[in-house]
Write an enzyme that holds these catalytic residues in place. Structure first.
Site, PDB file in Angstrom:
ATOM      1  N   LEU A 231       0.980  -1.182  -0.029  1.00 25.05           N
ATOM      2  CA  LEU A 231       0.032   0.031   0.078  1.00 25.05           C
ATOM      3  C   LEU A 231       1.021   1.267   0.060  1.00 25.05           C
ATOM      4  O   LEU A 231       1.850   1.227   0.758  1.00 25.05           O
ATOM      5  CB  LEU A 231      -0.908   0.002   1.049  1.00 25.05           C
ATOM      6  CG  LEU A 231      -2.231  -0.595   1.202  1.00 25.05           C
ATOM      7  CD1 LEU A 231      -2.782  -0.429   2.686  1.00 25.05           C
ATOM      8  CD2 LEU A 231      -3.354  -0.380   0.220  1.00 25.05           C
ATOM      9  N   ASP A 232       0.638   2.147  -0.759  1.00 23.20           N
ATOM     10  CA  ASP A 232       1.537   3.600  -0.973  1.00 23.20           C
ATOM     11  C   ASP A 232       1.508   3.873   0.587  1.00 23.20           C
ATOM     12  O   ASP A 232       0.595   3.776   1.614  1.00 23.20           O
ATOM     13  CB  ASP A 232       0.702   4.507  -1.712  1.00 23.20           C
ATOM     14  CG  ASP A 232       0.719   3.998  -3.313  1.00 23.20           C
ATOM     15  OD1 ASP A 232       1.528   3.271  -3.535  1.00 23.20           O
ATOM     16  OD2 ASP A 232      -0.564   4.329  -3.851  1.00 23.20           O
ATOM     17  N   TYR A 233       2.686   4.693   0.711  1.00 22.22           N
ATOM     18  CA  TYR A 233       3.174   5.516   1.941  1.00 22.22           C
ATOM     19  C   TYR A 233       1.922   6.374   2.204  1.00 22.22           C
ATOM     20  O   TYR A 233       1.678   6.187   3.662  1.00 22.22           O
ATOM     21  CB  TYR A 233       4.209   6.247   1.591  1.00 22.22           C
ATOM     22  CG  TYR A 233       4.746   7.252   2.828  1.00 22.22           C
ATOM     23  CD1 TYR A 233       5.535   6.669   3.911  1.00 22.22           C
ATOM     24  CD2 TYR A 233       4.557   8.471   2.862  1.00 22.22           C
ATOM     25  CE1 TYR A 233       5.811   7.543   5.199  1.00 22.22           C
ATOM     26  CE2 TYR A 233       5.076   9.098   3.966  1.00 22.22           C
ATOM     27  CZ  TYR A 233       5.781   8.691   4.846  1.00 22.22           C
ATOM     28  OH  TYR A 233       6.181   9.606   5.934  1.00 22.22           O
TER      29      TYR A 233
END
Length: 245
Positions: A101-103
């Site tokens: 999952l993106d930052y």
């Protein structure tokens, strides 16, 4: 007794396909002898070495984490930022995230030490449906929503059809809340899809992974998957793979 490549994958050394390559190339020893046959089965007491390193066999574990924003989907970060494994100080086994999952995206992510399980869920052929809720700039017209549903042309190719639902809109603030379900797992895919139709994402959360939800968890909380849930995920991946063939 289990197949050698499956044992190697479960230990988190490599995916099952990569484990097969290691075996065929003579990098695997069982009880001191090189084994090159893929059908070889081994018991729990046999000594296995991969590229000269003894294999540490662990009982597989499977976790669901409610990842907060501002956390890296990795086991370490060279910039010293918080990573998903920091939320498991009590766990002594070497676990890693299934996918990413993106930052700046929050929500549901799985972690395990079972390399075969992770490989099945991440394989493009077996992509499990993931449901996101996005807060975006502006209020997309129906034609824009249809574009998302049919697939968007991005720099790395056209996306597969998605399920999209406008949940709410705020005319005064000019923002919308939209649910989108996709099967793929490209880098920053949902954000790029919305950017492509002219509605940048302000906030993004993954709410479902297959049949799994965040029910009962607060941000940063986690729980262990039940054996039945693990079996269901394997079955779901297989079903999706057949559907997409």
């Amino acid at each position: 007794m289990e197949r050698l490549q499956k044992v190697i994958a479960h230990a988190g050394v490599a995916s099952r396909r990569k484990a097969e390559e290691l075996i065929l190339n003579g990098h695997v020893k069982v009880n001191g002898k090189v084994v090159k046959e893929l059908g070889t089965k081994v018991g729990s007491n046999e000594r296995i070495e991969v590229s000269g390193i003894p294999l540490e066999r662990e009982e597989p574990v499977y976790f669901l984490l409610y990842k907060p924003r501002g956390v890296i989907s990795s086991v370490s970060d060279d910039k010293g930022r918080k990573v998903v494994t920091d939320f498991f100080p009590e766990n002594k086994k070497r676990i890693y995230p299934v996918g990413r999952l993106d930052y700046d995206t929050s929500g549901l992510i799985l972690l395990t030490n079972d390399g075969d399980f992770a490989n099945v869920l991440m394989h493009p052929k077996y992509e499990v449906e993931k449901v996101y809720v996005a807060k975006v700039k502006g209020i997309p017209i129906r034609e824009k929503i249809k574009q998302l549903e049919k697939g968007i042309k991005l720099e790395d190719g056209k996306t597969a059809p998605a399920r999209v639902k406008l949940l709410s809109s705020d005319k005064r603030k000019q923002t919308s809340i939209i649910e989108i379900a996709i099967h793929e797992g490209r880098n920053r895919q949902v954000r790029r899809m919305f950017e492509a139709i002219g509605h940048d994402v302000l906030k993004l959360k993954r709410e479902k992974y297959g049949f799994l939800t965040l029910n009962g968890l607060n941000t940063g909380g986690h729980r262990e998957l039940t054996p039945h849930e693990v079996k269901q995920l394997r079955a779901l991946a297989s079903t999706e793979g057949n559907r997409l063939v």
